[in-house]
Enzyme design. Structure first.
Site, mmCIF file in Angstrom:
data_model
loop_
_atom_site.group_PDB
_atom_site.id
_atom_site.type_symbol
_atom_site.label_atom_id
_atom_site.label_comp_id
_atom_site.label_asym_id
_atom_site.label_seq_id
_atom_site.Cartn_x
_atom_site.Cartn_y
_atom_site.Cartn_z
ATOM 1 N N HIS A 175 9.976 0.502 7.992
ATOM 2 C CA HIS A 175 9.269 -0.760 8.270
ATOM 3 C C HIS A 175 9.335 -1.788 7.134
ATOM 4 C CE1 HIS A 175 7.236 1.481 11.518
ATOM 5 N NE2 HIS A 175 6.927 2.396 10.629
ATOM 6 N N ASP A 176 8.676 -1.468 6.019
ATOM 7 C CA ASP A 176 8.368 -2.501 5.026
ATOM 8 C C ASP A 176 9.578 -3.130 4.338
ATOM 9 O OD1 ASP A 176 5.714 -2.204 5.647
ATOM 10 O OD2 ASP A 176 5.318 -0.762 4.057
ATOM 11 N N THR A 185 3.000 -6.033 2.708
ATOM 12 C CA THR A 185 3.506 -4.924 3.519
ATOM 13 C C THR A 185 2.415 -3.873 3.767
ATOM 14 O OG1 THR A 185 4.347 -3.714 1.592
ATOM 15 C CG2 THR A 185 5.866 -5.239 2.664
ATOM 16 N N ASP A 189 0.846 -1.209 0.000
ATOM 17 C CA ASP A 189 0.000 0.000 0.000
ATOM 18 C C ASP A 189 0.879 1.255 0.000
ATOM 19 O OD1 ASP A 189 0.944 -0.396 2.625
ATOM 20 O OD2 ASP A 189 -0.794 0.581 3.526
ATOM 21 N N ASP A 241 6.781 1.217 1.834
ATOM 22 C CA ASP A 241 6.463 0.173 0.846
ATOM 23 C C ASP A 241 7.229 0.455 -0.448
ATOM 24 O OD1 ASP A 241 3.492 -1.055 1.835
ATOM 25 O OD2 ASP A 241 3.862 1.012 2.390
ATOM 26 N N PHE A 262 -0.541 -0.361 12.540
ATOM 27 C CA PHE A 262 -1.441 0.125 11.486
ATOM 28 C C PHE A 262 -2.012 -0.991 10.595
ATOM 29 C CE2 PHE A 262 -2.127 1.757 7.152
ATOM 30 C CZ PHE A 262 -3.087 2.721 7.393
ATOM 31 N N ASN A 263 -1.150 -1.845 10.030
ATOM 32 C CA ASN A 263 -1.654 -2.851 9.073
ATOM 33 C C ASN A 263 -2.653 -3.802 9.731
ATOM 34 O OD1 ASN A 263 -0.060 -1.791 7.033
ATOM 35 N ND2 ASN A 263 1.636 -3.217 7.434
ATOM 36 N N ASN A 287 -2.349 2.946 3.509
ATOM 37 C CA ASN A 287 -1.777 4.256 3.822
ATOM 38 C C ASN A 287 -2.549 5.381 3.135
ATOM 39 O OD1 ASN A 287 0.384 3.424 5.480
ATOM 40 N ND2 ASN A 287 1.557 2.809 3.681
#
Ligand code: BDR
Ligand code: CA
Length: 316
Positions: free
Chosen positions: A243-244, A127, A11, A16, A169-170, A41
């Site tokens: 993160h991703d 992700t 996303d 990402d 979040f995810n 996102n």
């Protein structure tokens, strides 16, 4: 290392997008069967556009991009423009990509690809919210035979939530899809906030990325400059957590990470703790192991890998 067939479900989102650039820089190790996009996102029409833009920047017209689910399985869509900006990838110039969107729905692409693949031959790399993957499994469970591993970004244990006190979040965006994935029975490796909060895009690391003289390096530096503003304030840290890309880094260099086999159960009922990942890290229940929970990363090694791979692009 053997070439691994992967589907990246994302996303974008700056992080990402950087994960996509890292993956597309490494064709000797990663055969990207497709990039599937989901709302998260930012809304779906932006995440699919942003993924196509990364294909242009990477010079990878050969990687197909599909748009998937525009809303979570049961809940209203929650987006994160406060973190990522209006476009999802604020920090770079946004143009309409040359890369075209495939006409097929992402869920159909995932189902058809897995149906026609050999057993244990495809790695899924989500992700974003797990809506596309959960929906694909719900459509045809037999597709799981073709999945050798799911390497995803999501959840938190020691770090607590970043989108609610309890949830990452995810997981918060689509806990019902996450629940389907965590119960799917295939090997799952989880890059949670416990790991991603260790890979901070410090000023020194961003300077090294900015010194990479190609489009991917410049785009990454631009996106990180924007991404950093929000997160360094929120966490009082020296840089935003990247993160991703941890998922892709794990596929390229698993020795950078340490993890432990655990049970993970995601909360789908309580409004207070919706999307919380209850990780049985100390094996205090007899719930079966369903994930490899990562908790440690060599952050310098991670950035060395990222900088080396971004530097391989030859399209100045
Ligand atoms: C996750 O949420 C999004 O904001 C990022 O892209 C990442 O996938 C981190 O919680
Ligand atoms: Ca994401």
């Amino acid at each position: 290392m053997q070439n691994r067939s992967i589907i990246i479900d994302c996303d974008p989102g700056q992080d990402d997008a950087i994960g996509l650039l890292l993956a597309m820089s490494s064709p000797d190790e990663l055969d990207i069967l497709g990039v599937t996009t989901v709302a998260g996102n930012v809304p779906l029409e932006l995440t699919e556009r942003n993924a196509r833009l990364m294909c242009d920047i990477a010079g990878r017209a050969d990687v197909p991009v599909y748009a998937g689910c525009a809303i979570p399985m049961q809940r209203d869509l929650l987006t994160a423009e406060n973190v990522h900006g209006k476009t999802g990838i604020d920090g770079i110039e946004i143009v309409e990509p040359e890369k075209q969107l495939e006409p097929k729905h992402a869920v159909d692409f995932i189902v058809d690809t897995l149906r026609s693949s050999e057993g244990n031959s495809v790695t899924l790399v989500p992700t974003g919210p797990l809506t596309n993957i959960g929906t694909a499994i719900q459509k045809d469970r037999s597709i799981l035979d073709a999945v050798d591993e799911i390497v995803l970004m999501g959840g938190a244990m020691r770090e607590g939530g970043n989108s609610s006190p309890s949830a990452e979040f995810n997981m918060l965006v689509d806990p019902h899809a996450a629940d389907i994935v965590f119960r799917c029975g295939r090997p799952i490796t989880v890059m949670s906030l416990d790991v991603t909060h260790q890979v901070l895009a410090t000023a020194e690391r961003r300077d090294r990325i900015r010194a990479i003289d190609n489009r991917a390096g410049q785009a990454t530096a631009g996106m990180l400059d924007f991404f950093n503003r929000h997160d360094t304030l929120k966490y009082s840290s020296l840089g935003a957590p990247l993160h991703d890309p941890c998922t892709i880094a794990y596929l390229l260099a698993p020795q950078l990470f340490e993890g432990k086999q655990c049970n993970l159960t995601v909360e789908t009922e309580s409004e207070l703790t919706m999307g919380h990942t209850a990780v049985d890290f100390w094996h205090v229940t007899d719930r079966p192991v369903n994930v490899q929970w990562m908790y440690e990363v060599d952050a310098d090694g991670f950035y060395a890998l990222l900088i080396d791979r971004l530097g391989r692009y030859r399209n100045g």
